[in-house]
Design a protein around this motif. Sequence first.
Motif, PDB file in Angstrom:
ATOM      1  N   ASN A  52      77.639  84.762  38.456  1.00 33.06           N
ATOM      2  CA  ASN A  52      79.083  84.661  38.229  1.00 33.06           C
ATOM      3  C   ASN A  52      79.912  85.741  38.919  1.00 33.06           C
ATOM      4  O   ASN A  52      80.997  85.469  39.430  1.00 33.06           O
ATOM      5  CB  ASN A  52      79.383  84.689  36.724  1.00 33.06           C
ATOM      6  N   ASN A  53      79.432  86.967  38.909  1.00 30.18           N
ATOM      7  CA  ASN A  53      80.227  88.066  39.460  1.00 30.18           C
ATOM      8  C   ASN A  53      79.995  88.291  40.953  1.00 30.18           C
ATOM      9  O   ASN A  53      80.936  88.590  41.686  1.00 30.18           O
ATOM     10  CB  ASN A  53      79.951  89.359  38.700  1.00 30.18           C
ATOM     11  N   LEU A  54      78.743  88.165  41.390  1.00 33.30           N
ATOM     12  CA  LEU A  54      78.445  88.394  42.802  1.00 33.30           C
ATOM     13  C   LEU A  54      78.196  87.107  43.578  1.00 33.30           C
ATOM     14  O   LEU A  54      77.967  87.152  44.798  1.00 33.30           O
ATOM     15  CB  LEU A  54      77.232  89.325  42.941  1.00 33.30           C
ATOM     16  N   LYS A  55      78.224  85.952  42.879  1.00 28.49           N
ATOM     17  CA  LYS A  55      78.102  84.634  43.514  1.00 28.49           C
ATOM     18  C   LYS A  55      76.821  84.501  44.345  1.00 28.49           C
ATOM     19  O   LYS A  55      76.809  83.959  45.449  1.00 28.49           O
ATOM     20  CB  LYS A  55      79.318  84.349  44.405  1.00 28.49           C
ATOM     21  N   THR A  56      75.704  84.997  43.794  1.00 26.91           N
ATOM     22  CA  THR A  56      74.431  84.901  44.499  1.00 26.91           C
ATOM     23  C   THR A  56      73.762  83.560  44.206  1.00 26.91           C
ATOM     24  O   THR A  56      74.210  82.795  43.341  1.00 26.91           O
ATOM     25  CB  THR A  56      73.479  86.029  44.076  1.00 26.91           C
ATOM     26  N   ASP A  57      72.655  83.297  44.885  1.00 27.46           N
ATOM     27  CA  ASP A  57      71.855  82.125  44.563  1.00 27.46           C
ATOM     28  C   ASP A  57      70.687  82.538  43.676  1.00 27.46           C
ATOM     29  O   ASP A  57      70.504  83.718  43.358  1.00 27.46           O
ATOM     30  CB  ASP A  57      71.354  81.427  45.834  1.00 27.46           C
ATOM     31  N   GLU A 104      83.973  86.118  28.983  1.00 30.03           N
ATOM     32  CA  GLU A 104      85.137  86.750  29.601  1.00 30.03           C
ATOM     33  C   GLU A 104      84.866  87.270  31.008  1.00 30.03           C
ATOM     34  O   GLU A 104      85.776  87.753  31.683  1.00 30.03           O
ATOM     35  CB  GLU A 104      85.617  87.913  28.719  1.00 30.03           C
ATOM     36  N   GLY A 105      83.614  87.168  31.469  1.00 26.79           N
ATOM     37  CA  GLY A 105      83.278  87.626  32.812  1.00 26.79           C
ATOM     38  C   GLY A 105      83.323  89.128  32.981  1.00 26.79           C
ATOM     39  O   GLY A 105      83.608  89.635  34.073  1.00 26.79           O
ATOM     40  N   THR A 106      83.028  89.847  31.901  1.00 32.08           N
ATOM     41  CA  THR A 106      83.075  91.324  31.948  1.00 32.08           C
ATOM     42  C   THR A 106      81.684  91.925  31.744  1.00 32.08           C
ATOM     43  O   THR A 106      81.526  92.939  31.073  1.00 32.08           O
ATOM     44  CB  THR A 106      84.044  91.865  30.884  1.00 32.08           C
ATOM     45  N   LEU A 107      80.682  91.296  32.324  1.00 38.75           N
ATOM     46  CA  LEU A 107      79.317  91.786  32.172  1.00 38.75           C
ATOM     47  C   LEU A 107      79.075  93.104  32.898  1.00 38.75           C
ATOM     48  O   LEU A 107      78.025  93.730  32.709  1.00 38.75           O
ATOM     49  CB  LEU A 107      78.314  90.735  32.659  1.00 38.75           C
ATOM     50  N   ASP A 108      80.039  93.539  33.715  1.00 42.04           N
ATOM     51  CA  ASP A 108      79.900  94.859  34.323  1.00 42.04           C
ATOM     52  C   ASP A 108      79.838  95.951  33.254  1.00 42.04           C
ATOM     53  O   ASP A 108      79.263  97.028  33.478  1.00 42.04           O
ATOM     54  CB  ASP A 108      81.069  95.132  35.272  1.00 42.04           C
ATOM     55  N   LEU A 109      80.398  95.640  32.074  1.00 39.19           N
ATOM     56  CA  LEU A 109      80.375  96.597  30.972  1.00 39.19           C
ATOM     57  C   LEU A 109      78.969  96.801  30.412  1.00 39.19           C
ATOM     58  O   LEU A 109      78.703  97.825  29.769  1.00 39.19           O
ATOM     59  CB  LEU A 109      81.320  96.147  29.860  1.00 39.19           C
ATOM     60  N   THR A 110      78.080  95.837  30.646  1.00 44.61           N
ATOM     61  CA  THR A 110      76.701  96.003  30.147  1.00 44.61           C
ATOM     62  C   THR A 110      76.013  97.180  30.837  1.00 44.61           C
ATOM     63  O   THR A 110      75.268  97.928  30.209  1.00 44.61           O
ATOM     64  CB  THR A 110      75.873  94.724  30.358  1.00 44.61           C
TER      65      THR A 110
END
Length: 407
Positions: A33-38, A156-162
């Motif tokens: 979701n955040n880096l749009k990888t495969d 919320e797409g805020t998994l950077d907080l993990t």
Amino acid sequence: MTFSIKAKLSAMMFLEFFIWGAWFVTLGTYLFNNLKTDATAVSVAYTSQAIGAIAAPFIVGLIADRFFSAQKILGVLHLIGAALLWCMPGATSFSTLYPFVLAYMIVYMPTLALVNAISFRQMTNPSKEFPPIRVLGTLGWIVAGFSIGWLGWEKEGTLDLTFKTAAIASLVLAAFSFTLPATPPVKKGSKTSFSDIIGLDAIRLLKNKSYLVFFLASVAICIPLAFYYNFTNPFLNEVGMQGAAGKQAFGQVSEVLFMALMPVFFTRLGVKKMLAVGMLAWVLRYVCFAYGDAGASYWMLIAGIALHGICYDFFFVTGQIYTDNLAGPQFKSAAQGFITLATYGVGMLIGFSISGPIVDSYKTGDLHLWTPIWLIPAGIAAVVLLIFLLLFRDKPTAPLQRPGNTG
């Protein structure tokens, strides 16, 4: 042990596994979701765990066992880990993130052995004293998962907080480590061979046909296990489960419950049936994932998660006990190190490597065809189970002894 030491060891275990559970479970979703990888990139990221597991015996065997106190090395490794975790969300592409993930797992995986070593050195009866302390580690993982689900970071797409949460916890454990009981090196001044480090002495166990079957089954079953680690969280989020990370933590709750029941099952079923039930649970778990959804078949998703206790306890914990009994007192450490290197190192490395390309091959647009994806690890687990049932013989065996030892 005094109450103070028990409390410190329990807190150490809680933080150790809270850190891991706080970011590793949702890493695949973050990459999607955040880096749009495969999916292949996701599997490459998770291979860092296997690489770390292969590197861990060298760090522990060459440094912790010979030169420095375990609690000090634990503190330094978690201090380095905190810095690496804090840098991860700043990466804007997979190519810039992966070096941080790889470096982190190389410094983190040895800490799993270090926290055990620190604990065991304080105990007079580990079989009774260790489980209540180790269960705090599982609780730490559960709290991490429930917290992510409750805070809604996936939605919320805020998994950077993990990563930042894990970094702060790692910094806390780094500082706390220097207050832990002194655990000086046990082999200071002695020479440690390559054979000692990776437990090659235990290769003698493979002369036992049934243990060879178990060993190969252990490596093979880690291939479908890698699918679970890689893609369960992205899968659950993609099919619409709310607070997926929190729901996944019920797998660890199940692990605690079945761990408590293991003595009863072990007495009634024996080694072969315990191992077989564990592998059968892997098959059922992936079938549940293959046909479950967020609607009428939601119960199948929950059942697949809840089967984690049987999957892990009945196979891996039973396997550790079986290995320990067969190895005998002279080879206990070598045997456990050997089987861990083979499973979490080699087996998981194979699984992580093949799972990503398989998932990518079933991608349609922004979504995946999860039914055929999950049936592949289910099929692998079923084949391993069938071969195991045909070839393994559950017979009492004498412990392994060094050549010429009759005592």
